[in-house]
Design an enzyme around this catalytic site. Structure first.
Site, PDB file in Angstrom:
ATOM      1  N   HIS A  75      -3.742   0.338   8.699  1.00  0.00           N
ATOM      2  CA  HIS A  75      -4.241   0.056   7.355  1.00  0.00           C
ATOM      3  C   HIS A  75      -5.678  -0.435   7.440  1.00  0.00           C
ATOM      4  O   HIS A  75      -5.963  -1.511   7.947  1.00  0.00           O
ATOM      5  CB  HIS A  75      -3.385  -0.991   6.637  1.00  0.00           C
ATOM      6  N   HIS A 133      -8.898   7.127   3.394  1.00  0.00           N
ATOM      7  CA  HIS A 133      -8.357   8.481   3.422  1.00  0.00           C
ATOM      8  C   HIS A 133      -9.467   9.496   3.174  1.00  0.00           C
ATOM      9  O   HIS A 133     -10.423   9.217   2.473  1.00  0.00           O
ATOM     10  CB  HIS A 133      -7.218   8.667   2.414  1.00  0.00           C
ATOM     11  N   CYS A 180       0.840  -1.202   0.000  1.00  0.00           N
ATOM     12  CA  CYS A 180       0.000   0.000   0.000  1.00  0.00           C
ATOM     13  C   CYS A 180       0.870   1.245   0.000  1.00  0.00           C
ATOM     14  O   CYS A 180       1.731   1.420   0.859  1.00  0.00           O
ATOM     15  CB  CYS A 180      -0.906  -0.028   1.231  1.00  0.00           C
ATOM     16  N   HIS A 209      -6.693   2.408   0.880  1.00  0.00           N
ATOM     17  CA  HIS A 209      -6.359   2.736   2.267  1.00  0.00           C
ATOM     18  C   HIS A 209      -7.278   3.899   2.606  1.00  0.00           C
ATOM     19  O   HIS A 209      -7.279   4.915   1.892  1.00  0.00           O
ATOM     20  CB  HIS A 209      -4.888   3.158   2.367  1.00  0.00           C
ATOM     21  N   HIS A 267     -10.093  13.328   1.841  1.00  0.00           N
ATOM     22  CA  HIS A 267      -9.612  14.526   1.167  1.00  0.00           C
ATOM     23  C   HIS A 267     -10.206  15.735   1.893  1.00  0.00           C
ATOM     24  O   HIS A 267     -11.402  15.748   2.202  1.00  0.00           O
ATOM     25  CB  HIS A 267     -10.095  14.575  -0.290  1.00  0.00           C
ATOM     26  N   ASN A 280     -13.911   8.782  -0.663  1.00  0.00           N
ATOM     27  CA  ASN A 280     -14.340   7.869  -1.715  1.00  0.00           C
ATOM     28  C   ASN A 280     -14.261   6.446  -1.152  1.00  0.00           C
ATOM     29  O   ASN A 280     -13.294   6.109  -0.474  1.00  0.00           O
ATOM     30  CB  ASN A 280     -13.429   7.993  -2.939  1.00  0.00           C
TER      31      ASN A 280
END
Length: 115
Positions: free
Chosen positions: A49, A102, A7, A100, A104, A89
């Site tokens: 993770h 995340h 990753c 992974h 934004h 997303n």
């Protein structure tokens, strides 16, 4: 902590790939997106993770809350004081590109490149 050696975000957490860090503690890492959509565009990731938002459970509630609570503080510090956007997303149909979890966080004067 769970780590996926394949990753890209796990490699950033491990220091194997450089990033322009904005914030780091024992649980979270925040760094500038390498392909920003907005004048200020950072990614907030857990160091653990977790592939997608589908994989979170009750044990992750505090971490998710910290991710969201960190967003306005960082946007103010980075100069995005007239509003910002958060986006997570999830999965292929949600256009998640890196597997992974995340978030934004984007802000700054418009027009933006995308979004």
């Amino acid at each position: 902590m769970s780590h996926d050696p394949n990753c890209i975000f796990c490699k950033i957490v491990a220091g194997q790939i450089p990033s322009k860090k904005v914030f780091e503690d024992e649980e979270l890492l925040v760094f500038h997106d390498i392909h920003p959509w907005a004048p200020v565009h950072v990614l907030v990731i857990p160091k653990l993770h977790i592939a997608t938002l589908y994989e979170v459970g009750g044990e992750h509630e505090a971490m998710l809350g910290r991710m969201l609570a960190l967003a306005p503080k960082l946007m103010r510090e980075l100069g995005a004081v007239n509003g910002f956007r958060t986006l997570i997303n999830t999965g292929e149909d949600g256009r998640q590109e890196v597997q992974h979890l995340h978030m934004h966080v984007m802000g700054g004067p418009r027009p933006w490149v995308r979004g």
